[in-house]
Scaffold this motif. Structure first.
Motif, PDB file in Angstrom:
ATOM      1  N   GLY A   6      66.449 -39.211 -59.236  1.00  0.00           N
ATOM      2  CA  GLY A   6      65.686 -40.119 -58.383  1.00  0.00           C
ATOM      3  C   GLY A   6      66.348 -40.385 -57.047  1.00  0.00           C
ATOM      4  N   ILE A   7      67.655 -40.636 -57.058  1.00  0.00           N
ATOM      5  CA  ILE A   7      68.346 -40.974 -55.812  1.00  0.00           C
ATOM      6  C   ILE A   7      68.444 -39.759 -54.902  1.00  0.00           C
ATOM      7  CG2 ILE A   7      70.613 -41.626 -54.890  1.00  0.00           C
ATOM      8  CD1 ILE A   7      70.795 -43.667 -57.148  1.00  0.00           C
ATOM      9  N   THR A   8      68.539 -38.566 -55.475  1.00  0.00           N
ATOM     10  CA  THR A   8      68.522 -37.361 -54.640  1.00  0.00           C
ATOM     11  C   THR A   8      67.200 -37.253 -53.889  1.00  0.00           C
ATOM     12  OG1 THR A   8      70.013 -36.224 -56.162  1.00  0.00           O
ATOM     13  CG2 THR A   8      68.727 -34.854 -54.652  1.00  0.00           C
ATOM     14  N   VAL A   9      66.095 -37.516 -54.589  1.00  0.00           N
ATOM     15  CA  VAL A   9      64.784 -37.498 -53.919  1.00  0.00           C
ATOM     16  C   VAL A   9      64.712 -38.589 -52.851  1.00  0.00           C
ATOM     17  CG1 VAL A   9      62.296 -37.824 -54.254  1.00  0.00           C
ATOM     18  CG2 VAL A   9      63.615 -36.476 -55.899  1.00  0.00           C
ATOM     19  N   LEU A  10      65.234 -39.780 -53.156  1.00  0.00           N
ATOM     20  CA  LEU A  10      65.243 -40.868 -52.178  1.00  0.00           C
ATOM     21  C   LEU A  10      66.027 -40.489 -50.930  1.00  0.00           C
ATOM     22  CD1 LEU A  10      65.782 -44.115 -54.309  1.00  0.00           C
ATOM     23  CD2 LEU A  10      63.672 -43.295 -53.258  1.00  0.00           C
ATOM     24  N   PHE A  11      67.171 -39.856 -51.117  1.00  0.00           N
ATOM     25  CA  PHE A  11      68.002 -39.486 -49.975  1.00  0.00           C
ATOM     26  C   PHE A  11      67.296 -38.451 -49.104  1.00  0.00           C
ATOM     27  CE2 PHE A  11      71.683 -37.217 -48.045  1.00  0.00           C
ATOM     28  CZ  PHE A  11      72.197 -38.290 -47.334  1.00  0.00           C
ATOM     29  N   VAL A  12      66.714 -37.434 -49.723  1.00  0.00           N
ATOM     30  CA  VAL A  12      66.023 -36.382 -48.958  1.00  0.00           C
ATOM     31  C   VAL A  12      64.817 -36.944 -48.220  1.00  0.00           C
ATOM     32  CG1 VAL A  12      64.718 -34.226 -49.167  1.00  0.00           C
ATOM     33  CG2 VAL A  12      66.838 -34.516 -50.440  1.00  0.00           C
ATOM     34  N   THR A  13      63.995 -37.749 -48.901  1.00  0.00           N
ATOM     35  CA  THR A  13      62.826 -38.315 -48.225  1.00  0.00           C
ATOM     36  C   THR A  13      63.225 -39.323 -47.155  1.00  0.00           C
ATOM     37  OG1 THR A  13      62.597 -39.914 -50.051  1.00  0.00           O
ATOM     38  CG2 THR A  13      61.221 -37.932 -50.136  1.00  0.00           C
ATOM     39  N   GLY A  14      64.373 -39.995 -47.350  1.00  0.00           N
ATOM     40  CA  GLY A  14      64.877 -40.879 -46.309  1.00  0.00           C
ATOM     41  C   GLY A  14      65.279 -40.118 -45.068  1.00  0.00           C
ATOM     42  N   LEU A  15      65.952 -38.975 -45.246  1.00  0.00           N
ATOM     43  CA  LEU A  15      66.309 -38.145 -44.105  1.00  0.00           C
ATOM     44  C   LEU A  15      65.061 -37.619 -43.406  1.00  0.00           C
ATOM     45  CD1 LEU A  15      69.326 -36.024 -45.416  1.00  0.00           C
ATOM     46  CD2 LEU A  15      69.360 -38.127 -44.076  1.00  0.00           C
ATOM     47  N   PRO A  39      51.234 -30.566 -42.714  1.00  0.00           N
ATOM     48  CA  PRO A  39      49.895 -31.120 -42.918  1.00  0.00           C
ATOM     49  C   PRO A  39      49.784 -32.539 -42.378  1.00  0.00           C
ATOM     50  CG  PRO A  39      51.137 -31.172 -44.954  1.00  0.00           C
ATOM     51  CD  PRO A  39      51.994 -30.437 -43.974  1.00  0.00           C
ATOM     52  N   ARG A  40      48.587 -32.972 -42.079  1.00  0.00           N
ATOM     53  CA  ARG A  40      48.380 -34.267 -41.420  1.00  0.00           C
ATOM     54  C   ARG A  40      48.867 -35.435 -42.272  1.00  0.00           C
ATOM     55  NH1 ARG A  40      43.642 -32.787 -43.768  1.00  0.00           N
ATOM     56  NH2 ARG A  40      42.452 -34.365 -44.905  1.00  0.00           N
ATOM     57  N   TRP A  41      48.928 -35.223 -43.601  1.00  0.00           N
ATOM     58  CA  TRP A  41      49.342 -36.281 -44.534  1.00  0.00           C
ATOM     59  C   TRP A  41      50.819 -36.204 -44.892  1.00  0.00           C
ATOM     60  CZ3 TRP A  41      51.042 -33.039 -48.172  1.00  0.00           C
ATOM     61  CH2 TRP A  41      50.354 -31.850 -48.388  1.00  0.00           C
ATOM     62  N   LEU A  42      51.606 -35.423 -44.130  1.00  0.00           N
ATOM     63  CA  LEU A  42      53.000 -35.187 -44.497  1.00  0.00           C
ATOM     64  C   LEU A  42      53.794 -36.487 -44.586  1.00  0.00           C
ATOM     65  CD1 LEU A  42      55.336 -33.265 -45.074  1.00  0.00           C
ATOM     66  CD2 LEU A  42      55.669 -33.047 -42.599  1.00  0.00           C
ATOM     67  N   TYR A  43      53.741 -37.321 -43.545  1.00  0.00           N
ATOM     68  CA  TYR A  43      54.524 -38.561 -43.583  1.00  0.00           C
ATOM     69  C   TYR A  43      53.962 -39.528 -44.615  1.00  0.00           C
ATOM     70  CZ  TYR A  43      57.451 -42.387 -42.019  1.00  0.00           C
ATOM     71  OH  TYR A  43      58.389 -43.393 -41.978  1.00  0.00           O
ATOM     72  N   ARG A  44      52.665 -39.506 -44.805  1.00  0.00           N
ATOM     73  CA  ARG A  44      52.052 -40.341 -45.836  1.00  0.00           C
ATOM     74  C   ARG A  44      52.630 -40.003 -47.207  1.00  0.00           C
ATOM     75  NH1 ARG A  44      45.651 -40.415 -47.715  1.00  0.00           N
ATOM     76  NH2 ARG A  44      45.764 -42.395 -48.830  1.00  0.00           N
ATOM     77  N   LEU A  45      52.842 -38.713 -47.476  1.00  0.00           N
ATOM     78  CA  LEU A  45      53.401 -38.289 -48.756  1.00  0.00           C
ATOM     79  C   LEU A  45      54.886 -38.622 -48.863  1.00  0.00           C
ATOM     80  CD1 LEU A  45      53.280 -36.717 -51.443  1.00  0.00           C
ATOM     81  CD2 LEU A  45      53.760 -34.639 -50.111  1.00  0.00           C
ATOM     82  N   THR A  46      55.683 -38.193 -47.866  1.00  0.00           N
ATOM     83  CA  THR A  46      57.137 -38.343 -47.993  1.00  0.00           C
ATOM     84  C   THR A  46      57.559 -39.805 -48.018  1.00  0.00           C
ATOM     85  OG1 THR A  46      57.433 -38.136 -45.585  1.00  0.00           O
ATOM     86  CG2 THR A  46      57.568 -36.126 -46.899  1.00  0.00           C
ATOM     87  N   GLN A  47      56.961 -40.628 -47.169  1.00  0.00           N
ATOM     88  CA  GLN A  47      57.361 -42.027 -47.148  1.00  0.00           C
ATOM     89  C   GLN A  47      56.769 -42.805 -48.309  1.00  0.00           C
ATOM     90  OE1 GLN A  47      59.738 -42.872 -45.451  1.00  0.00           O
ATOM     91  NE2 GLN A  47      59.812 -45.104 -45.562  1.00  0.00           N
ATOM     92  N   GLY A  48      55.572 -42.406 -48.750  1.00  0.00           N
ATOM     93  CA  GLY A  48      55.002 -43.035 -49.941  1.00  0.00           C
ATOM     94  C   GLY A  48      55.861 -42.785 -51.167  1.00  0.00           C
ATOM     95  N   VAL A  49      56.351 -41.541 -51.307  1.00  0.00           N
ATOM     96  CA  VAL A  49      57.252 -41.218 -52.412  1.00  0.00           C
ATOM     97  C   VAL A  49      58.554 -42.002 -52.274  1.00  0.00           C
ATOM     98  CG1 VAL A  49      58.691 -39.381 -53.388  1.00  0.00           C
ATOM     99  CG2 VAL A  49      56.293 -38.933 -52.848  1.00  0.00           C
TER     100      VAL A  49
END
Length: 420
Positions: free
Chosen positions: A34-43, A77-87
């Protein structure tokens, strides 16, 4: 005489029968993923601001080598930030019970004596200290940001950015030291009966209480309790990334209720016109002019003049750093690349955007040439068939595919095209 209770530095102080290496190992492996995903999406979230484009976008100007990963943020894709920040936000909230349970499971080690037994043990203790402190700091500041409660000193962006690097560095060291043991413990659990396995493992388990209290429920029950708490937080958070009835399930979100307003503007906002200090007199038809500056000079356009230019439609969502987003809204306005052409830029270039907003970190923003070039990037005048409302940026606002909400500047007053 009444017995004197043992101090926290004594193993006898910790009497819970639930603690054990296997319990801790399972929680640790969940956090590892989980924290690995958090770190990558945070970057990715940080990169989405294009912080090396202009100083107004960069909230950590002294980042040095920590900015090595930066790249031009795409529009597809147009929803890229919606996906990464939502996750990023939903997963961060969901992991809170797992983090707290993991910290509870190893708390006796924080008080163990002697504090340092060897060089490797000293490294482990230091990583644990930074891990606990950094983890609590990141999760607390993240939750406060989601709730729009900026009670901490300094900029959230800077504090969260540097805190993430400290936390993840400690997390990487701790993982390197403990991952082999965690994997061995989990493999053993898969091949043996859970209850019998616990009993045999407890003999040499440094986390197990030497004189445990009577159990009130099993370790398996503890896993269900932690998992249930995580599932509850997920269910009351994930709805902020959707519209309609599901949005009303986001009970922990500050905007988890019904959509604001009515008609075409009936979708979520963060900052109202009143909050931004927007005076209705300065946005009226007589007063407001869009100032365009570029290679051939400066021109001023009224809203009526903008409306007579070729208008285009784009269906794009709004997605913000706090993790909330909307579905696609139908925006109508003038393409940014067409406005650039009016002031002498036939090829798309960067643009500096200035708002009428009186205060706030993003009353100015910069967009890259690839964002200006995208035919869906608009200076929007209408949304869902209606004029923009004051809270949605009337008389004009920026809308760019895949960009964070704060870069979709509202109440636009000036666009300066050219190399930034």
């Amino acid at each position: 005489m009444r017995d004197i209770p043992p101090p926290p530095t004594s193993a006898a102080f910790w009497r819970s029968p639930l603690r054990g290496l296997r319990f801790t190992s399972v929680l640790g492996l969940v956090l590892l993923a989980g924290i690995t995903v958090l770190f990558v999406t945070g970057l990715l979230s940080y990169a989405a601001y294009n912080p090396d484009l202009a100083t107004v976008n960069d909230k950590t100007p002294d980042k040095g080598i920590l900015g090595f990963y930066l790249f031009s943020w795409p529009t597809d894709p147009r929803w890229l930030y919606r996906l990464t920040q939502g996750v990023h936000v939903t997963l961060g909230v969901t992991l809170i019970p797992v983090l707290l349970a993991k910290l509870w499971s190893v708390i006796p080690k924080l008080f163990a004596l002697p504090p340092v037994r060897s060089v490797s043990h000293a490294l482990e203790r230091l990583s644990l200290l930074l891990l606990v402190g950094g983890g609590l700091f990141e999760f607390v500041t993240g939750v406060l940001n989601v709730q729009l409660d900026y009670v901490f000193p300094g900029s959230f962006y800077r504090l969260h950015f540097y805190g993430a690097w400290v936390f993840f560095a400690a997390f990487a060291v701790h993982t390197a030291l403990k991952l082999p043991l965690a994997l061995r413990n989990v493999r053993a659990m898969r091949h043996q009966d859970a209850e019998q396995s616990d009993e045999r493992a407890d003999v040499h388990d440094e986390l197990v209480a030497p004189h445990p209290a009577e159990p009130t429920f099993s370790r398996r029950g503890a896993f269900w309790f932690v998992g249930g708490g995580a599932l509850l937080l997920f269910a009351t958070t994930v709805g902020r990334s959707f519209d309609g009835p599901l949005r009303r399930t986001a009970l922990l979100a500050p905007h988890g209720g019904g959509d604001p307003g009515s008609g075409g503007n009936a979708f979520q906002i963060n900052k109202t016109a009143a909050y931004a200090g927007i005076d209705a007199a300065e946005t009226g038809d007589e007063a407001w002019r869009l100032v365009l500056t570029g290679r051939t000079g400066t021109i001023r356009l009224s809203r009526a003049e903008l409306s007579r230019l070729p208008l285009h439609t784009a269906e794009l969502p709004i997605a913000c750093v706090e993790g909330w987003s909307t579905s696609d809204q139908e925006w109508r306005g003038v393409r940014l690349r067409d406005l650039a052409a009016l002031v002498g830029h036939d090829e798309p270039v960067d643009v500096f955007v200035a708002s009428l907003q009186r205060h706030g970190a993003f009353r100015h923003a910069a967009l890259r040439s690839n964002q200006v070039a995208d035919p869906r990037s608009l200076l929007a005048l209408y949304v869902n068939g209606a004029e923009l409302s004051p809270d949605h940026g009337y008389p004009a606002r920026i809308i760019v595919p895949a960009a964070p909400g704060v870069l979709n500047t509202k109440w636009v007053a000036r666009l300066t095209f050219g190399k930034l």
